[in-house]
Design a protein around this motif. Structure first.
Motif, PDB file in Angstrom:
ATOM      1  N   ASN A  45      15.321  20.193  99.591  1.00  0.00           N
ATOM      2  CA  ASN A  45      15.976  21.168 100.468  1.00  0.00           C
ATOM      3  C   ASN A  45      16.759  20.414 101.522  1.00  0.00           C
ATOM      4  N   GLY A  46      17.896  20.964 101.899  1.00  0.00           N
ATOM      5  CA  GLY A  46      18.650  20.326 102.966  1.00  0.00           C
ATOM      6  C   GLY A  46      19.902  21.079 103.340  1.00  0.00           C
ATOM      7  N   LYS A  47      20.523  20.584 104.401  1.00  0.00           N
ATOM      8  CA  LYS A  47      21.769  21.163 104.901  1.00  0.00           C
ATOM      9  C   LYS A  47      22.932  20.431 104.238  1.00  0.00           C
ATOM     10  N   VAL A  48      23.890  21.190 103.721  1.00  0.00           N
ATOM     11  CA  VAL A  48      25.057  20.614 103.041  1.00  0.00           C
ATOM     12  C   VAL A  48      25.921  19.875 104.057  1.00  0.00           C
ATOM     13  N   ILE A  49      26.235  18.623 103.723  1.00  0.00           N
ATOM     14  CA  ILE A  49      27.059  17.786 104.605  1.00  0.00           C
ATOM     15  C   ILE A  49      28.419  17.517 103.953  1.00  0.00           C
ATOM     16  N   LYS A  50      29.378  17.153 104.779  1.00  0.00           N
ATOM     17  CA  LYS A  50      30.710  16.818 104.255  1.00  0.00           C
ATOM     18  C   LYS A  50      30.669  15.453 103.595  1.00  0.00           C
ATOM     19  N   GLY A  51      31.346  15.371 102.460  1.00  0.00           N
ATOM     20  CA  GLY A  51      31.474  14.096 101.763  1.00  0.00           C
ATOM     21  C   GLY A  51      32.931  13.656 101.795  1.00  0.00           C
ATOM     22  N   GLN A  52      33.313  12.908 100.774  1.00  0.00           N
ATOM     23  CA  GLN A  52      34.691  12.423 100.684  1.00  0.00           C
ATOM     24  C   GLN A  52      35.618  13.440  99.999  1.00  0.00           C
ATOM     25  N   ARG A  53      35.036  14.539  99.513  1.00  0.00           N
ATOM     26  CA  ARG A  53      35.771  15.610  98.811  1.00  0.00           C
ATOM     27  C   ARG A  53      36.397  15.137  97.516  1.00  0.00           C
ATOM     28  N   ARG A  54      35.829  14.090  96.924  1.00  0.00           N
ATOM     29  CA  ARG A  54      36.356  13.586  95.647  1.00  0.00           C
ATOM     30  C   ARG A  54      36.080  14.556  94.511  1.00  0.00           C
ATOM     31  N   GLY A  55      34.863  15.149  94.515  1.00  0.00           N
ATOM     32  CA  GLY A  55      34.505  16.089  93.448  1.00  0.00           C
ATOM     33  C   GLY A  55      35.486  17.240  93.367  1.00  0.00           C
ATOM     34  N   ARG A  56      35.839  17.778  94.516  1.00  0.00           N
ATOM     35  CA  ARG A  56      36.812  18.882  94.593  1.00  0.00           C
ATOM     36  C   ARG A  56      38.152  18.446  94.006  1.00  0.00           C
ATOM     37  N   LYS A  57      38.577  17.217  94.334  1.00  0.00           N
ATOM     38  CA  LYS A  57      39.880  16.704  93.885  1.00  0.00           C
ATOM     39  C   LYS A  57      39.938  16.515  92.373  1.00  0.00           C
ATOM     40  N   ILE A  58      38.799  16.249  91.740  1.00  0.00           N
ATOM     41  CA  ILE A  58      38.807  16.039  90.283  1.00  0.00           C
ATOM     42  C   ILE A  58      38.317  17.276  89.510  1.00  0.00           C
ATOM     43  N   GLY A  59      38.173  18.400  90.235  1.00  0.00           N
ATOM     44  CA  GLY A  59      37.832  19.654  89.567  1.00  0.00           C
ATOM     45  C   GLY A  59      36.355  19.994  89.498  1.00  0.00           C
ATOM     46  N   PHE A  60      35.502  19.211  90.185  1.00  0.00           N
ATOM     47  CA  PHE A  60      34.059  19.460  90.193  1.00  0.00           C
ATOM     48  C   PHE A  60      33.526  19.386  91.624  1.00  0.00           C
ATOM     49  N   PRO A  61      33.780  20.434  92.436  1.00  0.00           N
ATOM     50  CA  PRO A  61      33.317  20.388  93.829  1.00  0.00           C
ATOM     51  C   PRO A  61      31.797  20.270  93.905  1.00  0.00           C
ATOM     52  N   THR A  62      31.332  19.523  94.900  1.00  0.00           N
ATOM     53  CA  THR A  62      29.886  19.314  95.034  1.00  0.00           C
ATOM     54  C   THR A  62      29.408  19.631  96.438  1.00  0.00           C
ATOM     55  N   CYS A  63      28.130  19.983  96.508  1.00  0.00           N
ATOM     56  CA  CYS A  63      27.418  20.104  97.783  1.00  0.00           C
ATOM     57  C   CYS A  63      26.638  18.808  97.938  1.00  0.00           C
ATOM     58  N   ASN A  64      26.774  18.166  99.070  1.00  0.00           N
ATOM     59  CA  ASN A  64      26.114  16.884  99.296  1.00  0.00           C
ATOM     60  C   ASN A  64      24.929  17.038 100.237  1.00  0.00           C
ATOM     61  N   LEU A  65      23.807  16.430  99.853  1.00  0.00           N
ATOM     62  CA  LEU A  65      22.615  16.409 100.689  1.00  0.00           C
ATOM     63  C   LEU A  65      22.151  14.970 100.836  1.00  0.00           C
ATOM     64  N   LYS A  66      21.644  14.639 102.029  1.00  0.00           N
ATOM     65  CA  LYS A  66      20.978  13.346 102.214  1.00  0.00           C
ATOM     66  C   LYS A  66      19.556  13.503 101.707  1.00  0.00           C
ATOM     67  N   LEU A  67      18.997  12.432 101.162  1.00  0.00           N
ATOM     68  CA  LEU A  67      17.638  12.502 100.620  1.00  0.00           C
ATOM     69  C   LEU A  67      16.577  12.242 101.676  1.00  0.00           C
ATOM     70  N   SER A  68      16.947  11.711 102.795  1.00  0.00           N
ATOM     71  CA  SER A  68      16.086  11.402 103.945  1.00  0.00           C
ATOM     72  C   SER A  68      14.615  11.165 103.620  1.00  0.00           C
TER      73      SER A  68
END
Length: 169
Positions: free
Chosen positions: A57-80
């Motif tokens: 479980n976690g809060k979605v953080i901003k990434g580099q937005r590469r997934g979105r650019k290649i057609g596969f947007p992602t939600c990024n979580l830290k594993l902490s």
């Protein structure tokens, strides 16, 4: 451990109940055993032992937005604080306040992009909305393949399409 728990029993007003270890096929099943299985990517086995899907479980953080650019947007979580599962791609189920959807997740460093930070990136099937700062729960269903470095974006996109096909099965 038990002796520490017993020591604090009176001070904090609780009672210890010592049970017999859980065994399956004459093998003791413990949290240490389950963590080892998670690290090995044995998620289906872990889920059977837990009686539920193991999740992060976690809060979605901003990434580099590469997934979105290649057609596969992602939600990024830290594993902490979580046990780090075997690096690679997993079939997952993602839950938030507003949806409960299948998806695919990558746990790793993104070697194709020379990533430095460990991240859980999840592509949720049928969702195309901004989830930044929203809390999600990613339940792991099946290990698909280990993380790997691709020569180029074309190879990566082709593999992601194959991974999605596998996860949907």
């Amino acid at each position: 451990n038990i002796s520490t728990l017993k020591k604090f029993e009176k001070k904090y007003n609780f009672k210890n109940i010592i049970t017999q270890p859980f065994k399956k096929d004459n093998k003791m099943i413990s949290s240490t055993f389950i963590r080892k299985k998670i690290k090995l990517g044995k998620i289906e086995e872990v889920n059977k032992l837990l009686g539920r899907n193991w999740c992060i479980n976690g809060k979605v953080i901003k990434g580099q937005r590469r997934g979105r650019k290649i057609g596969f947007p992602t939600c990024n979580l830290k594993l902490s604080e979580y046990v780090v599962p075997k690096l690679g791609v997993y079939a997952v189920k993602v839950k938030s306040k507003n949806f409960y959807k299948n998806g695919i997740a990558n746990v790793g460093y993104r070697p194709t992009f020379n990533g430095q930070n460990l991240l859980l990136e999840t592509n949720i099937f049928g969702i195309n909305e901004n989830l930044y700062n929203k809390v999600i729960s990613v339940s792991f269903k099946k290990f698909i393949r280990p993380e790997k470095k691709f020569r180029n974006l074309k190879q990566l996109k082709k593999q992601i399409q194959l991974d999605i096909k596998q996860a949907k099965k």
